[in-house]
Write a protein that holds these residues in place. Structure first.
Motif, PDB file in Angstrom:
ATOM      1  N   MET A 155      16.953   2.181  61.151  1.00 50.36           N
ATOM      2  CA  MET A 155      18.027   2.779  60.362  1.00 50.36           C
ATOM      3  C   MET A 155      17.738   4.257  60.110  1.00 50.36           C
ATOM      4  SD  MET A 155      19.008   1.892  56.413  1.00 50.36           S
ATOM      5  CE  MET A 155      20.154   2.884  55.463  1.00 50.36           C
ATOM      6  N   ASP A 213      -2.455   7.703  58.342  1.00 51.16           N
ATOM      7  CA  ASP A 213      -2.524   7.008  57.044  1.00 51.16           C
ATOM      8  C   ASP A 213      -1.774   7.769  55.937  1.00 51.16           C
ATOM      9  OD1 ASP A 213      -4.162   9.161  56.652  1.00 51.16           O
ATOM     10  OD2 ASP A 213      -5.907   8.019  55.982  1.00 51.16           O
ATOM     11  N   TRP A 214      -1.072   8.835  56.307  1.00 49.78           N
ATOM     12  CA  TRP A 214      -0.294   9.628  55.344  1.00 49.78           C
ATOM     13  C   TRP A 214      -1.139  10.109  54.158  1.00 49.78           C
ATOM     14  CZ3 TRP A 214       3.948  11.836  56.875  1.00 49.78           C
ATOM     15  CH2 TRP A 214       4.698  11.248  57.895  1.00 49.78           C
ATOM     16  N   ARG A 215      -2.399  10.484  54.456  1.00 46.42           N
ATOM     17  CA  ARG A 215      -3.244  11.104  53.428  1.00 46.42           C
ATOM     18  C   ARG A 215      -3.723  12.443  53.952  1.00 46.42           C
ATOM     19  NH1 ARG A 215      -6.653   5.843  51.075  1.00 46.42           N
ATOM     20  NH2 ARG A 215      -4.906   4.433  51.409  1.00 46.42           N
ATOM     21  N   GLY A 243      -2.859  10.514  49.180  1.00 45.10           N
ATOM     22  CA  GLY A 243      -1.594  10.185  49.810  1.00 45.10           C
ATOM     23  C   GLY A 243      -0.574  11.289  49.617  1.00 45.10           C
ATOM     24  N   VAL A 244       0.315  11.423  50.586  1.00 45.94           N
ATOM     25  CA  VAL A 244       1.318  12.498  50.508  1.00 45.94           C
ATOM     26  C   VAL A 244       2.296  12.280  49.356  1.00 45.94           C
ATOM     27  CG1 VAL A 244       1.170  13.144  52.932  1.00 45.94           C
ATOM     28  CG2 VAL A 244       2.823  11.389  52.243  1.00 45.94           C
ATOM     29  N   PHE A 245       2.461  11.019  48.898  1.00 43.17           N
ATOM     30  CA  PHE A 245       3.374  10.780  47.775  1.00 43.17           C
ATOM     31  C   PHE A 245       2.730  11.124  46.428  1.00 43.17           C
ATOM     32  CE2 PHE A 245       4.811   7.344  50.850  1.00 43.17           C
ATOM     33  CZ  PHE A 245       5.814   8.134  51.409  1.00 43.17           C
ATOM     34  N   ASN A 288       9.869  12.274  55.024  1.00 36.88           N
ATOM     35  CA  ASN A 288      11.129  13.014  55.006  1.00 36.88           C
ATOM     36  C   ASN A 288      10.892  14.313  54.236  1.00 36.88           C
ATOM     37  OD1 ASN A 288      12.941  10.965  56.203  1.00 36.88           O
ATOM     38  ND2 ASN A 288      12.464   9.797  54.350  1.00 36.88           N
ATOM     39  N   THR A 339      14.713   8.901  57.516  1.00 36.19           N
ATOM     40  CA  THR A 339      14.270   7.528  57.724  1.00 36.19           C
ATOM     41  C   THR A 339      13.825   6.949  56.391  1.00 36.19           C
ATOM     42  OG1 THR A 339      13.454   8.188  59.895  1.00 36.19           O
ATOM     43  CG2 THR A 339      12.677   6.082  59.031  1.00 36.19           C
ATOM     44  N   PRO A 340      14.363   5.808  55.977  1.00 33.26           N
ATOM     45  CA  PRO A 340      13.899   5.208  54.719  1.00 33.26           C
ATOM     46  C   PRO A 340      12.408   4.885  54.787  1.00 33.26           C
ATOM     47  CG  PRO A 340      15.914   4.144  55.482  1.00 33.26           C
ATOM     48  CD  PRO A 340      15.452   5.032  56.605  1.00 33.26           C
ATOM     49  N   ILE A 341      11.704   5.132  53.693  1.00 36.36           N
ATOM     50  CA  ILE A 341      10.282   4.778  53.617  1.00 36.36           C
ATOM     51  C   ILE A 341      10.089   3.411  52.959  1.00 36.36           C
ATOM     52  CG2 ILE A 341       9.518   7.184  53.566  1.00 36.36           C
ATOM     53  CD1 ILE A 341       9.089   6.801  50.491  1.00 36.36           C
ATOM     54  N   LEU A 344       7.195  -0.275  49.840  1.00 35.08           N
ATOM     55  CA  LEU A 344       7.099   0.667  50.954  1.00 35.08           C
ATOM     56  C   LEU A 344       6.895  -0.057  52.276  1.00 35.08           C
ATOM     57  CD1 LEU A 344       6.952   2.741  48.683  1.00 35.08           C
ATOM     58  CD2 LEU A 344       5.300   3.995  50.087  1.00 35.08           C
ATOM     59  N   TYR A 378       3.868   3.508  55.683  1.00 36.50           N
ATOM     60  CA  TYR A 378       3.853   4.594  54.704  1.00 36.50           C
ATOM     61  C   TYR A 378       2.981   4.290  53.479  1.00 36.50           C
ATOM     62  CZ  TYR A 378       7.865   6.108  57.466  1.00 36.50           C
ATOM     63  OH  TYR A 378       8.678   6.491  58.493  1.00 36.50           O
ATOM     64  N   GLY A 416      -0.168   4.067  52.858  1.00 40.40           N
ATOM     65  CA  GLY A 416      -1.321   4.928  52.594  1.00 40.40           C
ATOM     66  C   GLY A 416      -0.955   6.155  51.770  1.00 40.40           C
ATOM     67  N   GLY A 417       0.301   6.542  51.845  1.00 41.94           N
ATOM     68  CA  GLY A 417       0.757   7.724  51.111  1.00 41.94           C
ATOM     69  C   GLY A 417       0.756   7.572  49.609  1.00 41.94           C
ATOM     70  N   LEU A 418       0.567   6.329  49.101  1.00 43.05           N
ATOM     71  CA  LEU A 418       0.554   6.088  47.651  1.00 43.05           C
ATOM     72  C   LEU A 418      -0.773   6.466  46.995  1.00 43.05           C
ATOM     73  CD1 LEU A 418       2.299   2.575  47.432  1.00 43.05           C
ATOM     74  CD2 LEU A 418       3.296   4.797  46.819  1.00 43.05           C
ATOM     75  N   PRO A 464      17.837   2.336  49.603  1.00 46.98           N
ATOM     76  CA  PRO A 464      16.777   2.918  50.434  1.00 46.98           C
ATOM     77  C   PRO A 464      16.029   4.040  49.705  1.00 46.98           C
ATOM     78  CG  PRO A 464      18.870   2.798  51.643  1.00 46.98           C
ATOM     79  CD  PRO A 464      19.177   2.502  50.204  1.00 46.98           C
ATOM     80  N   LEU A 465      14.712   4.051  49.894  1.00 47.37           N
ATOM     81  CA  LEU A 465      13.858   5.109  49.349  1.00 47.37           C
ATOM     82  C   LEU A 465      13.642   6.192  50.397  1.00 47.37           C
ATOM     83  CD1 LEU A 465      11.083   2.887  47.750  1.00 47.37           C
ATOM     84  CD2 LEU A 465      12.681   4.362  46.498  1.00 47.37           C
ATOM     85  N   LEU A 466      13.740   7.459  49.986  1.00 47.88           N
ATOM     86  CA  LEU A 466      13.530   8.579  50.912  1.00 47.88           C
ATOM     87  C   LEU A 466      12.201   9.286  50.681  1.00 47.88           C
ATOM     88  CD1 LEU A 466      17.083  10.205  50.865  1.00 47.88           C
ATOM     89  CD2 LEU A 466      16.152   8.536  52.482  1.00 47.88           C
ATOM     90  N   ASP A 467      11.778   9.365  49.412  1.00 45.06           N
ATOM     91  CA  ASP A 467      10.571  10.123  49.116  1.00 45.06           C
ATOM     92  C   ASP A 467      10.107   9.787  47.699  1.00 45.06           C
ATOM     93  OD1 ASP A 467       8.498  11.919  49.547  1.00 45.06           O
ATOM     94  OD2 ASP A 467       9.741  13.727  49.445  1.00 45.06           O
ATOM     95  N   LEU A 468       8.839  10.074  47.445  1.00 47.68           N
ATOM     96  CA  LEU A 468       8.247   9.970  46.107  1.00 47.68           C
ATOM     97  C   LEU A 468       7.428  11.232  45.904  1.00 47.68           C
ATOM     98  CD1 LEU A 468       6.830   6.332  46.486  1.00 47.68           C
ATOM     99  CD2 LEU A 468       8.878   6.993  45.207  1.00 47.68           C
TER     100      LEU A 468
END
Lengths: 161, 161
Positions: free
Chosen positions: A1, A67-69, A82-84, A93, B6-8, B32, B36, B38-40, B122-126
């Protein structure tokens, strides 16, 4: 999607260098496409606006870590997170969210101070900054962030990692 | 030009009614997608997170006004204003931005309080909510907004327009 977004306008500020700091005093003109200009009516009653941008430049050619870190700003003296948990433009995004002071509103554009986006950055949305929604009463923030942000708003940051 | 997102992940909270208020106490689990998660890492050091969503439901079948102005929540007792001067989901790109308290972080999900988004959004970013970036010192806000928000966080708003 996949979700399609359409730019509502673009940032004009004459700055083309996507540096990590030094945006605090910069004024930017947000030029809206003609069909969206009516949406600005009433923004003059607010002092601050949340500017939502699409950070369209590649982040220094860096490929996203699996690993988005990453270390914030690539600084190895800061923890790898982590990037978040950080605000840099390396994220799945690359949506930018910046709260800016409103300098002026005209029928076709909005002038703001403090937007950290280069000239030509596509605009996705504008929202008024509202205390009751955007300012939580109590906050916990990690020490690495306080260290990193010490020179964020000045034009010539003394720190060169 | 269209921008692909793209939804995460997606919102899970068991609420399916996109009401205009009453989200203050609701807890939502942000699930998530595996790639994605690992970004948390590191979000547990922050108390508040800015949740960026794609408000995917049609706003009550309403078509966008050609001049992008409307009464907030359709209330004729409030002024008719541009969509960029208000926070409703009727806007060119229906991106939601909500600052939420972090209730818990696990390896695959984040639990937050106060997210105003239905189950399945849908989630896009945090992004972590940071005082120095997201809390301007002085603010001007219009009176209509103060009136409208009086019952925003309670579960059964007394106002029925």
């Amino acid at each position: 999607m996949q979700i399609p977004l359409t730019p509502i306008g673009a940032v004009r500020n004459g700055r083309h260098d996507p540096r990590d700091a030094g945006w605090g005093a910069l004024e930017s003109t947000l030029e809206l496409h003609a069909e969206y200009r009516g949406g600005l009516a009433g923004l003059e009653s607010w002092s601050h606006v949340i500017v939502v941008t699409w950070l369209h430049l590649d982040p220094d050619g860096e490929t996203p870590p699996a690993d988005w870190r990453r270390h914030p700003r690539g600084r190895s003296d800061l923890p790898r997170l982590g990037v978040f948990a950080q605000r840099g433009r390396m994220r799945p995004n690359p949506i930018g969210i910046t709260t800016c002071a409103i300098v002026g509103v005209s029928p076709d554009a909005l002038v703001v101070r403090g937007l950290d986006a280069v000239d030509g950055t596509p605009l996705l949305d504008l929202k008024p900054h509202a205390r009751v929604l955007d300012t939580p009463d109590s906050r916990l923030e990690p020490g690495w962030f306080t260290v990193m942000m010490q020179d964020y708003f000045v034009d010539d940051p003394p720190h060169t990692p």
